[in-house]
Design a protein around this motif. Structure first.
Motif, PDB file in Angstrom:
ATOM      1  N   ARG A 193      -1.142   6.337   3.175  1.00  0.00           N
ATOM      2  CA  ARG A 193       0.086   5.582   2.891  1.00  0.00           C
ATOM      3  C   ARG A 193       1.084   5.757   4.031  1.00  0.00           C
ATOM      4  O   ARG A 193       1.820   4.822   4.366  1.00  0.00           O
ATOM      5  CB  ARG A 193       0.659   6.014   1.544  1.00  0.00           C
ATOM      6  N   LEU A 252       0.832  -1.205   0.000  1.00  0.00           N
ATOM      7  CA  LEU A 252       0.000   0.000   0.000  1.00  0.00           C
ATOM      8  C   LEU A 252       0.867   1.256   0.000  1.00  0.00           C
ATOM      9  O   LEU A 252       0.586   2.220  -0.709  1.00  0.00           O
ATOM     10  CB  LEU A 252      -0.937   0.010   1.211  1.00  0.00           C
ATOM     11  N   GLY A 291      -8.592   2.039  -5.595  1.00  0.00           N
ATOM     12  CA  GLY A 291      -7.237   2.125  -6.141  1.00  0.00           C
ATOM     13  C   GLY A 291      -6.197   2.519  -5.107  1.00  0.00           C
ATOM     14  O   GLY A 291      -6.228   2.069  -3.965  1.00  0.00           O
ATOM     15  N   ARG A 292      -5.312   3.388  -5.523  1.00  0.00           N
ATOM     16  CA  ARG A 292      -4.174   3.811  -4.709  1.00  0.00           C
ATOM     17  C   ARG A 292      -4.616   4.711  -3.556  1.00  0.00           C
ATOM     18  O   ARG A 292      -5.461   5.585  -3.719  1.00  0.00           O
ATOM     19  CB  ARG A 292      -3.222   4.563  -5.632  1.00  0.00           C
ATOM     20  N   GLY A 350       2.148   2.073  -3.312  1.00  0.00           N
ATOM     21  CA  GLY A 350       1.159   2.516  -4.289  1.00  0.00           C
ATOM     22  C   GLY A 350       0.313   1.433  -4.912  1.00  0.00           C
ATOM     23  O   GLY A 350      -0.351   1.678  -5.930  1.00  0.00           O
ATOM     24  N   ALA A 351       0.305   0.235  -4.319  1.00  0.00           N
ATOM     25  CA  ALA A 351      -0.552  -0.828  -4.854  1.00  0.00           C
ATOM     26  C   ALA A 351      -2.016  -0.358  -4.838  1.00  0.00           C
ATOM     27  O   ALA A 351      -2.448   0.296  -3.893  1.00  0.00           O
ATOM     28  CB  ALA A 351      -0.400  -2.100  -4.030  1.00  0.00           C
ATOM     29  N   PRO A 352      -2.778  -0.685  -5.867  1.00  0.00           N
ATOM     30  CA  PRO A 352      -4.163  -0.202  -5.978  1.00  0.00           C
ATOM     31  C   PRO A 352      -5.159  -1.045  -5.175  1.00  0.00           C
ATOM     32  O   PRO A 352      -6.160  -1.526  -5.717  1.00  0.00           O
ATOM     33  CB  PRO A 352      -4.427  -0.282  -7.477  1.00  0.00           C
ATOM     34  N   TRP A 353      -4.890  -1.209  -3.902  1.00  0.00           N
ATOM     35  CA  TRP A 353      -5.718  -2.082  -3.064  1.00  0.00           C
ATOM     36  C   TRP A 353      -6.493  -1.324  -1.992  1.00  0.00           C
ATOM     37  O   TRP A 353      -6.758  -1.838  -0.908  1.00  0.00           O
ATOM     38  CB  TRP A 353      -4.836  -3.147  -2.401  1.00  0.00           C
ATOM     39  N   GLY A 354      -6.871  -0.109  -2.306  1.00  0.00           N
ATOM     40  CA  GLY A 354      -7.588   0.714  -1.344  1.00  0.00           C
ATOM     41  C   GLY A 354      -8.886   0.093  -0.847  1.00  0.00           C
ATOM     42  O   GLY A 354      -9.287   0.322   0.295  1.00  0.00           O
TER      43      GLY A 354
END
Length: 130
Positions: A48, A24, A41-42, A27-31
């Motif tokens: 973060r 996360l 997404g990010r 910047g992984a898009p796992w929001g």
């Protein structure tokens, strides 16, 4: 002294959650799977940063479990605290509005709590036999 299965399992799950938090941060898009799932997404910068702190906490806890530092009494107390925190995490994730968070992190937190409690019980047995 060697690590038992409960300790290895606890450490493995903590490292997995730490890796998720690090992803996360990167910047992984796992929001949808974090912080109530309100972000698609990010994650924004402030979340973060929170993930960075969480990553340090989870991986630090795993490192302590794997290091075998401390007496059985001290380790039992640490596992008691970790169990309490993971139980709170289970409740928080279970109450999340995010179905992804409920589906993934509720059982992960619950399993981590159960394994940590089992590791605690093993440490108490070590105290009794000392």
């Amino acid at each position: 002294m060697t690590l038992n299965r409960s300790e290895r399992g606890t450490a493995g799950l903590l490292l997995g959650v730490g890796a998720f938090q690090m992803a996360l941060v990167a910047g992984a898009p796992w929001g949808r799977a974090a912080f109530g799932g309100a972000r698609h997404g990010r994650l924004p910068t402030h979340l973060r940063r929170v993930s960075a702190v969480a990553c340090v906490g989870y991986t630090g806890a795993a490192a302590l479990v794997l290091s075998e530092v401390g007496s059985p009494r001290t380790r039992a107390a640490g596992f008691t605290g970790l169990t309490a925190l993971m139980c709170m995490g289970t409740l928080a994730n279970g109450a999340s509005r995010s179905p992804v968070e409920r589906a993934i992190w509720t059982p992960v937190a619950g399993l981590t709590a159960a394994l940590s409690w089992r590791a605690r019980q093993d440490k108490i047995q070590d105290i009794v036999w000392l």
